[in-house]
Write an enzyme that holds these catalytic residues in place. Structure first.
Site, PDB file in Angstrom:
ATOM      1  N   ASN A   9      -6.601  50.790  47.169  1.00 51.42           N
ATOM      2  CA  ASN A   9      -6.346  52.224  47.321  1.00 51.42           C
ATOM      3  C   ASN A   9      -7.433  52.970  46.547  1.00 51.42           C
ATOM      4  OD1 ASN A   9      -5.370  54.826  47.297  1.00 51.42           O
ATOM      5  ND2 ASN A   9      -3.538  54.361  46.080  1.00 51.42           N
ATOM      6  N   LYS A  11      -8.002  56.087  46.372  1.00 47.96           N
ATOM      7  CA  LYS A  11      -7.577  57.410  45.865  1.00 47.96           C
ATOM      8  C   LYS A  11      -8.678  58.454  46.124  1.00 47.96           C
ATOM      9  CE  LYS A  11      -4.584  55.005  42.696  1.00 47.96           C
ATOM     10  NZ  LYS A  11      -3.856  54.974  41.443  1.00 47.96           N
ATOM     11  N   HIS A  97       3.269  56.846  47.778  1.00 51.30           N
ATOM     12  CA  HIS A  97       2.601  56.541  46.517  1.00 51.30           C
ATOM     13  C   HIS A  97       3.121  57.483  45.422  1.00 51.30           C
ATOM     14  CE1 HIS A  97      -0.409  56.003  43.439  1.00 51.30           C
ATOM     15  NE2 HIS A  97      -0.702  54.848  44.017  1.00 51.30           N
ATOM     16  N   GLU A  99       1.728  58.986  43.107  1.00 57.46           N
ATOM     17  CA  GLU A  99       0.929  60.207  42.887  1.00 57.46           C
ATOM     18  C   GLU A  99       1.273  61.267  43.931  1.00 57.46           C
ATOM     19  OE1 GLU A  99      -2.852  58.210  42.755  1.00 57.46           O
ATOM     20  OE2 GLU A  99      -2.222  57.256  40.901  1.00 57.46           O
ATOM     21  N   GLU A 169       5.324  49.647  42.730  1.00 51.57           N
ATOM     22  CA  GLU A 169       4.347  50.169  41.782  1.00 51.57           C
ATOM     23  C   GLU A 169       5.062  50.923  40.660  1.00 51.57           C
ATOM     24  OE1 GLU A 169       0.226  50.367  43.800  1.00 51.57           O
ATOM     25  OE2 GLU A 169       1.137  52.347  43.795  1.00 51.57           O
ATOM     26  N   GLY A 175      -2.820  52.906  36.675  1.00 49.93           N
ATOM     27  CA  GLY A 175      -3.978  53.530  36.051  1.00 49.93           C
ATOM     28  C   GLY A 175      -3.900  53.599  34.538  1.00 49.93           C
ATOM     29  N   SER A 215      -2.427  48.503  37.679  1.00 50.42           N
ATOM     30  CA  SER A 215      -3.379  47.862  36.757  1.00 50.42           C
ATOM     31  C   SER A 215      -3.622  46.379  37.047  1.00 50.42           C
ATOM     32  CB  SER A 215      -2.948  48.063  35.307  1.00 50.42           C
ATOM     33  OG  SER A 215      -2.927  49.450  35.002  1.00 50.42           O
TER      34      SER A 215
HETATM   35  P1  PGA Z   1      -4.297  51.017  39.510  1.00 53.58           P
HETATM   36  O1  PGA Z   1      -3.605  51.799  40.736  1.00 53.58           O
HETATM   37  O2  PGA Z   1      -4.590  49.634  40.013  1.00 53.58           O
HETATM   38  O3  PGA Z   1      -5.518  51.786  39.189  1.00 53.58           O
HETATM   39  O4  PGA Z   1      -3.284  50.997  38.402  1.00 53.58           O
HETATM   40  C1  PGA Z   1      -2.713  51.164  41.584  1.00 53.58           C
HETATM   41  C2  PGA Z   1      -2.215  52.134  42.625  1.00 53.58           C
HETATM   42  O5  PGA Z   1      -1.965  53.295  42.300  1.00 53.58           O
HETATM   43  O6  PGA Z   1      -2.072  51.770  43.808  1.00 53.58           O
END
Ligand code: PGA
Length: 252
Positions: A9, A11, A97, A99, A169, A175, A215
């Site tokens: 992803n 983003k 997601h 976010e 997630e 992140g 992560s």
């Molecule tokens: P990250 O993001 O690997 O940077 O923690 C994962 C995601 O949001 O899909």
């Protein structure tokens, strides 16, 4: 057999020049390095999807969108429809997601509509869910995850699940550099599979892929992927570097 999937992803990262470079590197790095039973997916931003879909057409990399609107078309300034995606050769969409839930106020009810629209257009959905840190601290994580899944997905028919991939997630691990332990991931994945077994039977539960995201990096991917109910990963930060992404794919 359940599909193994590693999805990146991107983003809101990579402009077209950068996306071109990364796709070129990925095609080179991944060629011949992926087991036949592993699917590799990348999700660039909307403006780079057309390019990505065209450039990966003959490769073993698939392309997904990070979002789409729930309506088929109309006066929704700034939005992108399911038809616009399939029309440019994008047949997968990430929905739910954290976010999107947190910064764009996407609710379970809205996500149910988005899922219906996506499936109706023939898109495959990578559906994300996961609890906040405070939910985990208070021990509510199972209930939160259960509600997210029930509200957005349990109106669907059994047959719809051929086109759904789940992604757990935990928000506190996205992140942040803090990963759920393989045991924490396995615990939720097994719990979710059991929810599906109760609602739809073992056939659906056994066939659905559940990815872990939060992560994941080359150093921890192998351990997480080794858990029986973890079928792959949704990767954010580490998907932006071809070498790291390749290393994660190889560890599945
Ligand atoms: P990250 O993001 O690997 O940077 O923690 C994962 C995601 O949001 O899909």
């Amino acid at each position: 057999m359940r599909q193994k999937i590693v999805a990146g992803n991107w983003k809101m990262n990579k402009n077209l020049d950068e996306a071109k470079k990364l796709i070129k590197q990925l095609k080179k790095e991944i060629k011949g390095n992926v087991n036949e039973d592993t699917r590799v997916i990348i999700a660039p931003s909307f403006v780079n999807l057309h390019y990505a879909a065209k450039k990966t057409k003959k490769s073993n990399i698939e392309v997904a969108a990070q979002n789409m609107h729930q309506s088929k078309s109309g006066a929704f300034t700034g939005e992108v429809s399911a038809d616009m995606l399939t029309n440019i050769g994008v047949n997968i969409v990430i929905l739910g997601h954290s976010e999107r839930r947190e910064y764009f106020a996407e609710t379970d009810e809205l996500l149910a509509k988005k899922v219906d629209t996506a499936l109706g257009q023939g898109l495959e959905v990578i559906f994300c869910f996961g609890e906040l840190l405070e939910d985990r601290k208070s021990g509510n994580h199972f209930k939160i995850v259960e509600n997210q899944i029930k509200k957005a997905l349990f109106h669907l028919e059994k047959s719809n699940y051929a086109n759904i991939v789940l992604a757990y997630e935990p928000v506190w691990a996205i992140g942040t550099g803090e990963t759920a332990t393989p045991e924490q991931a396995q615990e939720i994945h097994a719990f979710v599979r059991e929810l599906f077994a109760k609602e739809y039977g073992n056939e659906v539960a056994d066939a659905i892929s559940i990815l872990y995201g939060g992560s994941v990096k080359p150093a921890n991917a192998k351990e997480i992927f080794s858990k029986p109910d973890v079928d792959g990963g949704l990767i954010g930060g580490a998907a932006l570097k071809a070498e790291d992404f390749k290393a994660i794919i190889k560890s599945i």
